[in-house]
Design a protein around this motif. Structure first.
Motif, PDB file in Angstrom:
ATOM      1  N   ASP A   1       6.783  -0.998 -11.593  1.00  0.00           N
ATOM      2  CA  ASP A   1       7.378  -2.065 -12.265  1.00  0.00           C
ATOM      3  C   ASP A   1       8.806  -2.266 -11.941  1.00  0.00           C
ATOM      4  O   ASP A   1       9.691  -2.228 -12.924  1.00  0.00           O
ATOM      5  CB  ASP A   1       7.210  -1.960 -13.971  1.00  0.00           C
ATOM      6  CG  ASP A   1       5.793  -1.664 -14.212  1.00  0.00           C
ATOM      7  OD1 ASP A   1       4.752  -2.185 -13.335  1.00  0.00           O
ATOM      8  OD2 ASP A   1       5.496  -1.514 -15.349  1.00  0.00           O
ATOM      9  N   ASP A   2       9.054  -2.803 -10.749  1.00  0.00           N
ATOM     10  CA  ASP A   2      10.175  -3.115 -10.339  1.00  0.00           C
ATOM     11  C   ASP A   2      10.731  -4.584 -10.576  1.00  0.00           C
ATOM     12  O   ASP A   2      11.575  -5.079 -10.370  1.00  0.00           O
ATOM     13  CB  ASP A   2      10.522  -2.930  -8.870  1.00  0.00           C
ATOM     14  CG  ASP A   2       9.604  -3.592  -7.948  1.00  0.00           C
ATOM     15  OD1 ASP A   2       8.670  -4.080  -8.770  1.00  0.00           O
ATOM     16  OD2 ASP A   2       9.730  -3.515  -6.774  1.00  0.00           O
ATOM     17  N   THR A   3       9.659  -5.395 -11.440  1.00  0.00           N
ATOM     18  CA  THR A   3      10.211  -6.696 -11.518  1.00  0.00           C
ATOM     19  C   THR A   3       9.946  -6.869 -13.372  1.00  0.00           C
ATOM     20  O   THR A   3       9.231  -6.204 -13.728  1.00  0.00           O
ATOM     21  CB  THR A   3       9.585  -7.724 -10.589  1.00  0.00           C
ATOM     22  OG1 THR A   3       8.127  -7.390 -11.011  1.00  0.00           O
ATOM     23  CG2 THR A   3       9.737  -7.675  -9.469  1.00  0.00           C
TER      24      THR A   3
ATOM     25  N   PRO B   1       0.862  -1.274  -0.127  1.00  0.00           N
ATOM     26  CA  PRO B   1      -0.098   0.043   0.095  1.00  0.00           C
ATOM     27  C   PRO B   1       0.985   1.399   0.134  1.00  0.00           C
ATOM     28  O   PRO B   1       0.491   2.149  -0.569  1.00  0.00           O
ATOM     29  CB  PRO B   1      -0.756  -0.129   1.310  1.00  0.00           C
ATOM     30  CG  PRO B   1      -0.933  -1.547   1.494  1.00  0.00           C
ATOM     31  CD  PRO B   1       0.498  -2.158   0.983  1.00  0.00           C
ATOM     32  N   ALA B   2       1.785   1.117   0.803  1.00  0.00           N
ATOM     33  CA  ALA B   2       2.905   2.315   0.722  1.00  0.00           C
ATOM     34  C   ALA B   2       3.490   2.748  -0.864  1.00  0.00           C
ATOM     35  O   ALA B   2       3.385   3.861  -1.266  1.00  0.00           O
ATOM     36  CB  ALA B   2       4.097   2.218   1.494  1.00  0.00           C
ATOM     37  N   GLU B   3       3.777   1.656  -1.567  1.00  0.00           N
ATOM     38  CA  GLU B   3       4.147   1.913  -2.825  1.00  0.00           C
ATOM     39  C   GLU B   3       2.946   2.563  -3.743  1.00  0.00           C
ATOM     40  O   GLU B   3       3.291   3.238  -4.592  1.00  0.00           O
ATOM     41  CB  GLU B   3       4.915   0.718  -3.634  1.00  0.00           C
ATOM     42  CG  GLU B   3       5.925   0.116  -3.100  1.00  0.00           C
ATOM     43  CD  GLU B   3       6.155  -1.388  -3.568  1.00  0.00           C
ATOM     44  OE1 GLU B   3       7.502  -1.705  -3.770  1.00  0.00           O
ATOM     45  OE2 GLU B   3       5.234  -1.934  -4.105  1.00  0.00           O
TER      46      GLU B   3
ATOM     47  N   VAL C   1       6.690   7.479 -15.046  1.00  0.00           N
ATOM     48  CA  VAL C   1       6.533   7.528 -13.562  1.00  0.00           C
ATOM     49  C   VAL C   1       6.064   6.365 -12.838  1.00  0.00           C
ATOM     50  O   VAL C   1       6.236   5.831 -12.036  1.00  0.00           O
ATOM     51  CB  VAL C   1       5.823   8.871 -12.812  1.00  0.00           C
ATOM     52  CG1 VAL C   1       5.478   8.668 -11.540  1.00  0.00           C
ATOM     53  CG2 VAL C   1       6.529  10.053 -13.265  1.00  0.00           C
ATOM     54  N   GLU C   2       4.853   5.936 -13.438  1.00  0.00           N
ATOM     55  CA  GLU C   2       4.025   4.623 -13.044  1.00  0.00           C
ATOM     56  C   GLU C   2       5.014   3.522 -13.296  1.00  0.00           C
ATOM     57  O   GLU C   2       5.346   2.564 -12.439  1.00  0.00           O
ATOM     58  CB  GLU C   2       2.792   4.494 -13.683  1.00  0.00           C
ATOM     59  CG  GLU C   2       2.034   3.316 -13.152  1.00  0.00           C
ATOM     60  CD  GLU C   2       0.740   3.206 -13.702  1.00  0.00           C
ATOM     61  OE1 GLU C   2       0.124   2.248 -13.448  1.00  0.00           O
ATOM     62  OE2 GLU C   2       0.180   3.952 -14.386  1.00  0.00           O
TER      63      GLU C   2
ATOM     64  N   ALA D   1       2.541   6.046  -2.626  1.00  0.00           N
ATOM     65  CA  ALA D   1       3.555   7.217  -3.205  1.00  0.00           C
ATOM     66  C   ALA D   1       3.310   7.467  -4.611  1.00  0.00           C
ATOM     67  O   ALA D   1       3.604   8.501  -5.136  1.00  0.00           O
ATOM     68  CB  ALA D   1       5.083   6.491  -2.923  1.00  0.00           C
ATOM     69  N   THR D   2       3.038   6.273  -5.201  1.00  0.00           N
ATOM     70  CA  THR D   2       2.733   6.384  -6.754  1.00  0.00           C
ATOM     71  C   THR D   2       1.578   7.269  -6.903  1.00  0.00           C
ATOM     72  O   THR D   2       1.577   8.487  -8.035  1.00  0.00           O
ATOM     73  CB  THR D   2       2.724   5.196  -7.434  1.00  0.00           C
ATOM     74  OG1 THR D   2       3.622   4.390  -7.307  1.00  0.00           O
ATOM     75  CG2 THR D   2       2.373   5.391  -9.054  1.00  0.00           C
ATOM     76  N   PHE D   3       0.509   7.164  -6.438  1.00  0.00           N
ATOM     77  CA  PHE D   3      -0.700   8.060  -6.520  1.00  0.00           C
ATOM     78  C   PHE D   3      -0.372   9.187  -5.993  1.00  0.00           C
ATOM     79  O   PHE D   3      -0.609  10.591  -6.932  1.00  0.00           O
ATOM     80  CB  PHE D   3      -1.703   7.502  -5.653  1.00  0.00           C
ATOM     81  CG  PHE D   3      -2.930   8.460  -5.522  1.00  0.00           C
ATOM     82  CD1 PHE D   3      -3.647   8.522  -6.447  1.00  0.00           C
ATOM     83  CD2 PHE D   3      -3.317   9.235  -4.413  1.00  0.00           C
ATOM     84  CE1 PHE D   3      -4.731   9.426  -6.506  1.00  0.00           C
ATOM     85  CE2 PHE D   3      -4.218  10.182  -4.290  1.00  0.00           C
ATOM     86  CZ  PHE D   3      -5.399  10.310  -5.459  1.00  0.00           C
TER      87      PHE D   3
END
Length: 111
Positions: free
Chosen positions: A93-95, A11-13, A87-88, A16-18
């Motif tokens: 998309d770290d994987t 939820p934190a990721e 940005v998104e 932060a993105t939002f």
């Protein structure tokens, strides 16, 4: 919910993105307002904006209203969509599709 989704984000990721995307949207909205508000301000403050004649007897204000604003909207829309996608992508998309972190290569044959 689809249980086959591989990407899980905390939820934190997502929050932060939002917040980042909201900041980008507000910034581009301000640019949009300034661009649209500049047209009547120029019409009220500069006489040549509506009285000068350019191509085909059209005033600079008419040319901007007929062509310039559409170009401005198109460029602004493309810029917003590319920046928000980037940005998104960077934040969530770290994987890779295989589920391996970007910094690590998927296991394979060792030469």
């Amino acid at each position: 919910m689809d249980d086959d989704v591989d990407a899980r984000h905390t939820p934190a990721e997502v929050d932060a993105t939002f917040r980042t995307l909201r900041r980008v949207a507000v910034g581009y909205f301000v640019v949009f307002l300034l661009g649209v508000a500049a047209f009547p301000v120029l019409s009220l403050t500069l006489d040549w904006w509506s009285q000068a004649r350019l191509v085909g007897g059209m005033s600079p204000g008419f040319l901007v209203a007929a062509f310039g604003l559409y170009l401005f909207f198109a460029v602004l829309g493309i810029a917003v969509s590319r920046l928000t996608s980037a940005v998104e992508h960077r934040m969530l998309d770290d994987t890779r599709d295989e589920g391996f972190p970007v910094t690590l290569e998927p296991p394979g044959e060792v030469p």
